[in-house]
Design a protein around this motif. Structure first.
Motif, PDB file in Angstrom:
ATOM      1  N   ARG A  69     -21.962   2.131  87.867  1.00 37.51           N
ATOM      2  CA  ARG A  69     -21.680   0.788  88.387  1.00 37.51           C
ATOM      3  C   ARG A  69     -22.149  -0.300  87.426  1.00 37.51           C
ATOM      4  N   ALA A  70     -23.285  -0.071  86.763  1.00 40.27           N
ATOM      5  CA  ALA A  70     -23.783  -1.056  85.792  1.00 40.27           C
ATOM      6  C   ALA A  70     -22.784  -1.232  84.643  1.00 40.27           C
ATOM      7  N   SER A  71     -22.143  -0.154  84.241  1.00 34.74           N
ATOM      8  CA  SER A  71     -21.103  -0.243  83.202  1.00 34.74           C
ATOM      9  C   SER A  71     -19.933  -1.076  83.698  1.00 34.74           C
ATOM     10  N   ALA A  72     -19.520  -0.847  84.930  1.00 32.17           N
ATOM     11  CA  ALA A  72     -18.422  -1.620  85.516  1.00 32.17           C
ATOM     12  C   ALA A  72     -18.791  -3.101  85.607  1.00 32.17           C
ATOM     13  N   GLU A  73     -20.018  -3.386  85.994  1.00 29.31           N
ATOM     14  CA  GLU A  73     -20.470  -4.777  86.076  1.00 29.31           C
ATOM     15  C   GLU A  73     -20.450  -5.442  84.703  1.00 29.31           C
ATOM     16  N   ALA A  74     -20.899  -4.725  83.671  1.00 31.18           N
ATOM     17  CA  ALA A  74     -20.901  -5.276  82.311  1.00 31.18           C
ATOM     18  C   ALA A  74     -19.478  -5.543  81.827  1.00 31.18           C
ATOM     19  N   VAL A  75     -18.570  -4.633  82.116  1.00 32.17           N
ATOM     20  CA  VAL A  75     -17.168  -4.823  81.731  1.00 32.17           C
ATOM     21  C   VAL A  75     -16.597  -6.047  82.441  1.00 32.17           C
ATOM     22  N   TRP A  76     -16.850  -6.174  83.746  1.00 31.46           N
ATOM     23  CA  TRP A  76     -16.292  -7.310  84.476  1.00 31.46           C
ATOM     24  C   TRP A  76     -16.895  -8.627  83.995  1.00 31.46           C
ATOM     25  N   ARG A  77     -18.180  -8.658  83.687  1.00 31.86           N
ATOM     26  CA  ARG A  77     -18.781  -9.894  83.160  1.00 31.86           C
ATOM     27  C   ARG A  77     -18.077 -10.329  81.878  1.00 31.86           C
ATOM     28  N   ALA A  78     -17.778  -9.370  80.994  1.00 32.02           N
ATOM     29  CA  ALA A  78     -17.094  -9.699  79.736  1.00 32.02           C
ATOM     30  C   ALA A  78     -15.676 -10.207  79.998  1.00 32.02           C
ATOM     31  N   ILE A  79     -14.961  -9.546  80.897  1.00 30.37           N
ATOM     32  CA  ILE A  79     -13.594  -9.974  81.228  1.00 30.37           C
ATOM     33  C   ILE A  79     -13.617 -11.355  81.877  1.00 30.37           C
ATOM     34  N   ASP A  80     -14.512 -11.548  82.831  1.00 31.62           N
ATOM     35  CA  ASP A  80     -14.619 -12.824  83.539  1.00 31.62           C
ATOM     36  C   ASP A  80     -14.937 -13.958  82.565  1.00 31.62           C
ATOM     37  N   ALA A  81     -15.830 -13.700  81.617  1.00 30.43           N
ATOM     38  CA  ALA A  81     -16.172 -14.721  80.619  1.00 30.43           C
ATOM     39  C   ALA A  81     -14.960 -15.043  79.743  1.00 30.43           C
ATOM     40  N   GLU A  82     -14.229 -14.014  79.335  1.00 30.39           N
ATOM     41  CA  GLU A  82     -13.038 -14.223  78.501  1.00 30.39           C
ATOM     42  C   GLU A  82     -11.976 -15.022  79.245  1.00 30.39           C
ATOM     43  N   LEU A  83     -11.814 -14.751  80.526  1.00 27.48           N
ATOM     44  CA  LEU A  83     -10.796 -15.435  81.325  1.00 27.48           C
ATOM     45  C   LEU A  83     -11.280 -16.777  81.858  1.00 27.48           C
ATOM     46  N   ASP A  84     -12.516 -17.113  81.550  1.00 27.33           N
ATOM     47  CA  ASP A  84     -13.103 -18.400  81.948  1.00 27.33           C
ATOM     48  C   ASP A  84     -12.999 -18.631  83.452  1.00 27.33           C
ATOM     49  N   GLY A  85     -13.249 -17.557  84.214  1.00 25.80           N
ATOM     50  CA  GLY A  85     -13.274 -17.683  85.670  1.00 25.80           C
ATOM     51  C   GLY A  85     -11.942 -17.503  86.364  1.00 25.80           C
ATOM     52  N   SER A  86     -10.827 -17.509  85.623  1.00 27.50           N
ATOM     53  CA  SER A  86      -9.542 -17.264  86.291  1.00 27.50           C
ATOM     54  C   SER A  86      -9.454 -15.774  86.612  1.00 27.50           C
ATOM     55  N   VAL A  87      -8.841 -15.458  87.721  1.00 24.01           N
ATOM     56  CA  VAL A  87      -8.802 -14.076  88.196  1.00 24.01           C
ATOM     57  C   VAL A  87      -7.405 -13.501  87.962  1.00 24.01           C
ATOM     58  N   PRO A  88      -7.309 -12.364  87.265  1.00 27.16           N
ATOM     59  CA  PRO A  88      -5.990 -11.764  87.046  1.00 27.16           C
ATOM     60  C   PRO A  88      -5.437 -11.162  88.338  1.00 27.16           C
ATOM     61  N   ALA A  89      -4.126 -11.022  88.389  1.00 28.60           N
ATOM     62  CA  ALA A  89      -3.491 -10.406  89.558  1.00 28.60           C
ATOM     63  C   ALA A  89      -3.954  -8.961  89.705  1.00 28.60           C
ATOM     64  N   GLU A  90      -4.130  -8.279  88.583  1.00 29.07           N
ATOM     65  CA  GLU A  90      -4.678  -6.931  88.567  1.00 29.07           C
ATOM     66  C   GLU A  90      -5.125  -6.618  87.153  1.00 29.07           C
ATOM     67  N   LEU A  91      -5.895  -5.565  87.037  1.00 26.02           N
ATOM     68  CA  LEU A  91      -6.398  -5.109  85.745  1.00 26.02           C
ATOM     69  C   LEU A  91      -5.862  -3.698  85.524  1.00 26.02           C
ATOM     70  N   ILE A  92      -5.065  -3.534  84.479  1.00 25.75           N
ATOM     71  CA  ILE A  92      -4.488  -2.232  84.167  1.00 25.75           C
ATOM     72  C   ILE A  92      -5.261  -1.631  83.001  1.00 25.75           C
ATOM     73  N   LEU A  93      -5.733  -0.414  83.187  1.00 18.50           N
ATOM     74  CA  LEU A  93      -6.468   0.286  82.145  1.00 18.50           C
ATOM     75  C   LEU A  93      -5.593   1.390  81.570  1.00 18.50           C
ATOM     76  N   ASP A  94      -5.245   1.263  80.301  1.00 19.26           N
ATOM     77  CA  ASP A  94      -4.477   2.280  79.591  1.00 19.26           C
ATOM     78  C   ASP A  94      -5.494   3.319  79.107  1.00 19.26           C
ATOM     79  N   VAL A  95      -5.494   4.475  79.740  1.00 19.73           N
ATOM     80  CA  VAL A  95      -6.556   5.468  79.566  1.00 19.73           C
ATOM     81  C   VAL A  95      -6.027   6.712  78.843  1.00 19.73           C
ATOM     82  N   PRO A  96      -6.151   6.768  77.510  1.00 16.42           N
ATOM     83  CA  PRO A  96      -5.660   7.948  76.800  1.00 16.42           C
ATOM     84  C   PRO A  96      -6.507   9.202  77.032  1.00 16.42           C
ATOM     85  N   ARG A  97      -7.805   9.027  77.333  1.00 11.06           N
ATOM     86  CA  ARG A  97      -8.694  10.176  77.521  1.00 11.06           C
ATOM     87  C   ARG A  97      -9.545   9.964  78.768  1.00 11.06           C
ATOM     88  N   LEU A  98      -9.490  10.904  79.675  1.00 13.14           N
ATOM     89  CA  LEU A  98     -10.264  10.822  80.912  1.00 13.14           C
ATOM     90  C   LEU A  98     -11.564  11.607  80.790  1.00 13.14           C
TER      91      LEU A  98
END
Length: 143
Positions: free
Chosen positions: A75-104
């Motif tokens: 969860r801490a990793s997810a929180e760190a990722v969202w903080r970075a995305i939120d900062a990049e988007l300057d608070g605007s919220v995307p309709a969705e977040l798509i993760l292109d995952v070549p390796r699971l």
């Protein structure tokens, strides 16, 4: 489940007139690739590309390529990722977040669930046919 129509945008972006035509034609959302994230190390590393110009009242989703994944994402990793995305988007919220995952990894589904919870945004893993045939891929798809 209702049908959804999503259009992927290129570097040219979208003008307001075309956005309105797309919305009138039933397009629910446009998606732009925004860069990549590497989750292989202790701290997530996100690299963002420039967003193309997008006008109009059509929801915009973002896609990130996942370039590396470690086994113990939490969860801490997810929180760190969202903080970075939120900062990049300057608070605007995307309709969705798509993760292109070549390796699971085995617990990637838990990371997706955590990222959904901390962001409040639908997180959609984009999987290959080969991935979905394996147990970890099916688990990621199911959530």
């Amino acid at each position: 489940m209702p049908r959804r129509l999503v259009v992927w945008l290129g570097a040219e972006g979208l003008d307001a007139e075309t956005a309105e035509m797309m919305r009138s034609a039933g397009v629910d959302e446009v998606v732009v690739r925004r860069g990549s994230m590497n989750l292989a190390g202790r701290a997530p590393v996100l690299r963002f590309s420039t967003i193309p110009p997008i006008e109009g009242a059509i929801p915009v989703g973002i896609a990130l390529e996942v370039q590396g994944v470690r086994e113990d994402l939490d969860r801490a990793s997810a929180e760190a990722v969202w903080r970075a995305i939120d900062a990049e988007l300057d608070g605007s919220v995307p309709a969705e977040l798509i993760l292109d995952v070549p390796r699971l990894t085995e617990n990637f589904d838990q990371f997706v669930t955590s990222l959904t919870e901390v962001s409040g945004v639908s997180v959609v893993p984009m999987l290959s046919f080969e991935q979905i045939q394996r147990e970890d891929g099916m688990q990621t798809a199911i959530g």
